[in-house]
Design a protein around this motif. Structure first.
Motif, mmCIF file in Angstrom:
data_model
loop_
_atom_site.group_PDB
_atom_site.id
_atom_site.type_symbol
_atom_site.label_atom_id
_atom_site.label_comp_id
_atom_site.label_asym_id
_atom_site.label_seq_id
_atom_site.Cartn_x
_atom_site.Cartn_y
_atom_site.Cartn_z
ATOM 1 N N HIS A 24 1.028 3.386 6.848
ATOM 2 C CA HIS A 24 1.265 3.369 8.528
ATOM 3 C C HIS A 24 1.926 4.400 9.229
ATOM 4 C CE1 HIS A 24 4.423 5.541 5.018
ATOM 5 N NE2 HIS A 24 4.386 6.158 6.024
ATOM 6 N N ARG A 25 2.505 4.161 10.394
ATOM 7 C CA ARG A 25 2.976 4.792 11.502
ATOM 8 C C ARG A 25 4.275 5.766 11.262
ATOM 9 N NH1 ARG A 25 0.908 3.755 17.877
ATOM 10 N NH2 ARG A 25 -0.794 3.574 17.287
ATOM 11 N N SER A 26 4.464 6.746 11.005
ATOM 12 C CA SER A 26 5.363 7.449 10.997
ATOM 13 C C SER A 26 6.068 8.177 12.656
ATOM 14 C CB SER A 26 6.290 8.010 10.050
ATOM 15 O OG SER A 26 6.007 7.536 8.688
ATOM 16 N N THR A 28 7.181 11.617 14.994
ATOM 17 C CA THR A 28 6.568 13.128 14.566
ATOM 18 C C THR A 28 7.640 13.731 15.510
ATOM 19 O OG1 THR A 28 4.625 12.528 14.869
ATOM 20 C CG2 THR A 28 5.285 15.031 15.307
ATOM 21 N N TYR A 35 3.229 10.304 16.659
ATOM 22 C CA TYR A 35 3.334 9.903 16.300
ATOM 23 C C TYR A 35 2.487 10.174 14.656
ATOM 24 C CZ TYR A 35 -1.433 6.991 16.987
ATOM 25 O OH TYR A 35 -2.277 6.996 16.816
ATOM 26 N N TYR A 36 2.201 10.129 13.841
ATOM 27 C CA TYR A 36 0.971 10.475 13.243
ATOM 28 C C TYR A 36 0.622 9.498 11.928
ATOM 29 C CZ TYR A 36 4.938 11.551 9.827
ATOM 30 O OH TYR A 36 5.662 11.490 8.320
ATOM 31 N N ASP A 38 0.444 8.097 8.243
ATOM 32 C CA ASP A 38 0.342 9.043 6.470
ATOM 33 C C ASP A 38 -0.551 7.502 5.840
ATOM 34 O OD1 ASP A 38 1.180 9.007 4.372
ATOM 35 O OD2 ASP A 38 3.085 8.419 4.564
ATOM 36 N N LEU A 63 -1.938 12.899 6.755
ATOM 37 C CA LEU A 63 -1.361 12.732 7.972
ATOM 38 C C LEU A 63 -2.159 12.392 8.919
ATOM 39 C CD1 LEU A 63 2.063 14.946 6.800
ATOM 40 C CD2 LEU A 63 1.518 11.601 5.896
ATOM 41 N N GLU A 67 -4.325 7.140 14.869
ATOM 42 C CA GLU A 67 -4.631 6.606 14.516
ATOM 43 C C GLU A 67 -6.091 6.158 13.828
ATOM 44 O OE1 GLU A 67 -2.809 2.113 12.306
ATOM 45 O OE2 GLU A 67 -2.284 3.027 13.672
#
Length: 136
Positions: A24-26, A28, A35-36, A38, A63, A67
């Motif tokens: 999923h995107r988280s 930053t 975002y990164y 994960d 990470l 994407e």
């Protein structure tokens, strides 16, 4: 990671289930990327412990930004092997180490027993061999 056709245990290779990428995107909190990704992917591998070859099952994680579009891109972008795979189960031919739930133990052993018996063959459904070590 780099994909190799030959198996050399000294290069610490992994066989990967290319259908198992998830993540999923988280956001930053700092840096230039908003975002990164994960991500985790299922893997199996052989190692030597105290002179005994063992079969392991677990995951690789990373990470990443940007994407990845697929599992191969995820692996090709994964360049930090300091932590190796997260081992969830290990079989040495006599003893099992890992999960405590009977269903998971059974699933692990149904994969690890034939894997160790057919060393160093890649188990069905896995792609290999992938390593963090640079090409020679």
């Amino acid at each position: 990671m780099i994909r190799e056709d030959r198996f050399l245990i000294s290069r610490k290779p992994y066989a990967i289930d290319l259908t198992s990428l998830r993540g999923h995107r988280s956001p930053t909190p700092q840096g230039r990327n908003p975002y990164y990704f994960d991500g985790r992917i299922n893997a199996v591998w052989f190692r030597r412990r105290k002179g005994v070859t063992v079969a392991c099952v677990g995951t690789l994680w990373d990470l990443q930004h940007p994407e990845p579009t697929d599992a191969r891109q995820f692996l090709e972008q994964h360049d930090d092997g300091r932590y190796g795979g997260d081992c969830e189960g290990r079989w040495d031919g006599e003893r099992y180490w890992g999960a405590q739930e009977p269903e998971i133990i059974g699933a692990h052993l149904s994969l690890l027993r034939p894997m160790l018996a057919n060393y160093p063959a890649i188990p069905p459904g896995y792609d290999g061999w992938w390593t963090f070590q640079p090409a020679r």
